[in-house]
Design a protein around this motif. Sequence first.
Motif, short mmCIF file in Angstrom:
data_model
loop_
_atom_site.label_atom_id
_atom_site.label_comp_id
_atom_site.label_asym_id
_atom_site.label_seq_id
_atom_site.Cartn_x
_atom_site.Cartn_y
_atom_site.Cartn_z
N THR A 366 0.83 -1.19 0.00
CA THR A 366 0.00 0.00 0.00
C THR A 366 0.87 1.26 0.00
O THR A 366 1.91 1.30 0.67
CB THR A 366 -0.97 -0.02 1.21
OG1 THR A 366 -1.70 1.18 1.17
CG2 THR A 366 -0.26 -0.14 2.53
N GLY A 367 0.47 2.24 -0.81
CA GLY A 367 1.17 3.52 -0.84
C GLY A 367 2.44 3.54 -1.67
O GLY A 367 3.19 4.52 -1.64
N GLY A 369 2.61 3.74 -4.83
CA GLY A 369 2.44 4.54 -6.04
C GLY A 369 1.85 3.76 -7.21
O GLY A 369 2.14 4.05 -8.37
N LYS A 370 0.97 2.81 -6.89
CA LYS A 370 0.40 1.99 -7.97
C LYS A 370 -0.50 2.86 -8.87
O LYS A 370 -0.44 2.76 -10.08
CB LYS A 370 -0.40 0.81 -7.37
CG LYS A 370 0.49 -0.14 -6.56
CD LYS A 370 -0.22 -1.38 -6.11
CE LYS A 370 -1.18 -1.15 -4.96
NZ LYS A 370 -0.54 -0.72 -3.71
N GLU A 371 -1.30 3.70 -8.22
CA GLU A 371 -2.18 4.54 -9.04
C GLU A 371 -1.36 5.58 -9.81
O GLU A 371 -1.66 5.88 -10.98
CB GLU A 371 -3.23 5.23 -8.16
CG GLU A 371 -4.13 6.11 -9.00
CD GLU A 371 -5.37 6.61 -8.29
OE1 GLU A 371 -5.73 6.03 -7.24
OE2 GLU A 371 -5.99 7.56 -8.80
N VAL A 372 -0.31 6.09 -9.17
CA VAL A 372 0.54 7.07 -9.85
C VAL A 372 1.15 6.43 -11.10
O VAL A 372 1.19 7.03 -12.18
CB VAL A 372 1.63 7.58 -8.88
CG1 VAL A 372 2.71 8.34 -9.62
CG2 VAL A 372 1.00 8.45 -7.80
N ASP A 436 -8.40 -0.45 -8.84
CA ASP A 436 -7.52 -0.55 -7.68
C ASP A 436 -8.10 -1.56 -6.70
O ASP A 436 -9.32 -1.74 -6.64
CB ASP A 436 -7.42 0.84 -7.02
CG ASP A 436 -6.18 0.94 -6.16
OD1 ASP A 436 -5.39 -0.02 -6.11
OD2 ASP A 436 -6.00 2.00 -5.53
N ARG A 554 3.07 7.21 0.34
CA ARG A 554 1.97 7.97 0.94
C ARG A 554 2.39 8.54 2.29
O ARG A 554 2.11 9.70 2.61
CB ARG A 554 0.74 7.08 1.10
CG ARG A 554 -0.39 7.83 1.82
CD ARG A 554 -1.69 7.09 1.91
NE ARG A 554 -2.28 6.87 0.61
CZ ARG A 554 -2.37 5.69 0.03
NH1 ARG A 554 -1.93 4.62 0.66
NH2 ARG A 554 -2.90 5.56 -1.15
N1 LIG Z 1 6.46 9.14 -7.75
C1 LIG Z 1 5.65 9.86 -6.98
N2 LIG Z 1 5.80 11.19 -6.92
C2 LIG Z 1 4.99 11.93 -6.13
N3 LIG Z 1 4.03 11.43 -5.35
C3 LIG Z 1 3.82 10.11 -5.39
C4 LIG Z 1 4.63 9.25 -6.20
N4 LIG Z 1 4.21 7.99 -6.02
C5 LIG Z 1 3.18 8.06 -5.12
N5 LIG Z 1 2.95 9.32 -4.75
C6 LIG Z 1 1.93 9.77 -3.80
O1 LIG Z 1 1.82 8.78 -2.79
C7 LIG Z 1 0.46 8.57 -2.45
C8 LIG Z 1 0.11 7.12 -2.68
O2 LIG Z 1 0.20 6.84 -4.06
P1 LIG Z 1 -0.81 5.83 -4.79
O3 LIG Z 1 -2.21 6.16 -4.38
O4 LIG Z 1 -0.48 5.82 -6.23
O5 LIG Z 1 -0.35 4.49 -4.08
P2 LIG Z 1 -1.05 3.05 -4.15
O6 LIG Z 1 0.06 2.08 -4.18
O7 LIG Z 1 -2.02 3.07 -5.29
O8 LIG Z 1 -1.79 3.01 -2.76
P3 LIG Z 1 -2.95 1.96 -2.30
O9 LIG Z 1 -2.33 0.62 -2.29
O10 LIG Z 1 -3.27 2.44 -0.94
O11 LIG Z 1 -4.05 2.13 -3.29
C9 LIG Z 1 -0.34 9.53 -3.29
O12 LIG Z 1 -0.56 10.70 -2.53
C10 LIG Z 1 0.57 9.85 -4.45
O13 LIG Z 1 0.30 11.12 -4.96
#
Ligand SMILES: Nc1ncnc2c1ncn2[C@@H]1O[C@H](COP(=O)(O)OP(=O)(O)OP(=O)(O)O)[C@@H](O)[C@H]1O
Length: 641
Positions: A366-367, A369-372, A436, A554
């Motif tokens: 989690t966190g 940056g998968k969505e990023v 997601d 995150r």
């Molecule tokens: N490379 C990056 N640069 C800047 N901010 C980032 C980057 N990667 C992630 N973040 C920030 O970190 C936070 C978590 O990112 P994201 O939602 O993409 O993670 P995730 O893996 O999808 O989380 P989850 O598993 O909880 O869904 C967000 O606020 C995002 O903007």
Amino acid sequence: MNTQQAQRRHIDAILRYADDGSPPESPGSELIGRSWTRCLRDYGLDPSRPRSARIVTQQTLREHQDSVDEFLSVARAGVEQLYGMIARLGYVLLLTDHRGITVQYLGDQRSDRRLRKAGLYLGADWSEPYAGTCAVGTCIQENQALTCHRIDHFDATHIGLTCTSAPIRDPSGKLLAVLDISALDSPQARHSQTFALHLTQLYARMIEDAYFLRRYRNQTVFRCDASREFVQVNGQYLFAIDDEGGIGAANTAGRSLLDGRPETGDGASLTQLFDCRLRDIWSIPYDQDDQVRAFRLRQSGETLFAALIQPRAPVPTTAGKPREHSEDVVPELDRLAADDPVMRRTLGLAKRLRNRDVGLLILGETGTGKEVLARAIHAASHRSRGAFVAINCAAIPESLIESELFGYVAGAFTGARARGMRGLIQQADGGTLFLDEIGDMPLPLQTRLLRVLAEGEILPIGADRPVRVNCRVIAATHQDLGERIAHGQFREDLYYRLNGATLRLPPLRRRADRPHVIRSVLDTLVAQGRLSAVRLRADAMSALLAYDWPGNIRQLVNALAFAEATCEGGEITANDLPEECVSGCLPPADDGPAGDESPLRRALRAEQGNISAVARRFGVSRPTVYRWLAREGIALRRLPG
Ligand SMILES: Nc1ncnc2c1ncn2[C@@H]1O[C@H](COP(=O)(O)OP(=O)(O)OP(=O)(O)O)[C@@H](O)[C@H]1O
């Protein structure tokens, strides 16, 4: 003898068998006798009370069909071909799932009523506990192909039928389906069905192999056969292999070669099975005429001829477009990492696949940056002008998820909006759909999603016509989908459909490019106007580098936001960071005498400057002690002695 008399006689024969085990007049085989015994003893079926055919409801049929959705789409061509051969001979064709429910049916509509009455129909239940001895049900119980001819059947209403079934297994060897051909008005002679048995077995194997090749289309398949001429056309043995020749899966024939060899159990490899080296396998050319090589089986010495089936390359969506390379400069993706080997691989793959319509599965804690990453792939693709629609499958309440995803037409249900609603999937038409937390999607919805992916269309609630959608699907999860599949919580076929390629995001603590991530996250937050411009002092940077970030990027975002709000003079120091980020960076306070000397200096003196001993004393690693030394400005050569 008329039908009624024949049925009476059959019932008497079974009752005699029940009483004193007298063998039936014309026993099909021992196997039929075993089945009669199960019917009488285990299922309590009463031969004198024949049962009418049971056709399950539309809803139940749909559920059974859904559970083998992908398989049915693979089987379709084979089933139609077989039916083309047998239809004129008065046979119908049934494909049932592993529970004996008929999920596909091809028959002559002119005899519809009679066939339905006999249970030769879509939705008919041919499980042995319900229908008694019959080809499908007994094939399921005995796990082998058979003909159930006329009076072999247990139920007297079936004694006019001749039915032949063969099992179809999935790549793990589990029964997946049963292929059956049956005739209402069968010839008396049992041997008339020998050909039917061979034909059904042949098609069952072809369908099974087609499904195997579909399932392992992204892997190299080693196909071999005793005949050099047949290996590429219809090679019997199939093995999905990895780069080291490791056997990931085998079809039924292939498993028979592996059976009973202790050295080729789990983790078996081709080099154990055949007398060959890895380079002999990889020297078989994929694309040339002479693609076949001979290999000797270690155990029997038999020679088999082998060819390699190349993993399917993702299909380009725009013909003639130049291929993407992992070295191409793609700013949207390049900014996500600096010099981390896992990230470099992930981004290389993302670059190569950004314009291909293969499903992508992003895995990471989690966190991370998968969505990023999903957004970056969308932005870097030719779909960037379409919408990016993100759905958190864990966050939408189950009661709303269907209408949210699929939408509904006007007046579909009470409380619906007057003009209907476009579902999220439809909103992603022309763009990217990001699913997601896919591991949390409820099972019934997984089934519907699978259909959307397979057919490229959705059926909004209340609509009578499907709507075509063309979107790229990227899914993400932090869960172990393999484990969820094993527990029946995630559909395996959906997993394969989503997972054209896996992109892994490492946890922040394992990334070798942490300084880049920290700086770029700070820059992004400033550029987005979420933070004012601040400088990160060296002590803050080393504290951030030393922390292990259980909440990943995150948590880093939150830590930087906290520090920016508390710092003074536009500069973040270690003291401005949240406590949990720095506590690991400071030697713990001890109960020693108060004074000017820090706990670290005191420990160093006590341990005579031995860094390993100091690390043990505080229960931390040696690098942590070195970082503490740097923080306190203690040079090693000045260590207290
Ligand atoms: N490379 C990056 N640069 C800047 N901010 C980032 C980057 N990667 C992630 N973040 C920030 O970190 C936070 C978590 O990112 P994201 O939602 O993409 O993670 P995730 O893996 O999808 O989380 P989850 O598993 O909880 O869904 C967000 O606020 C995002 O903007």
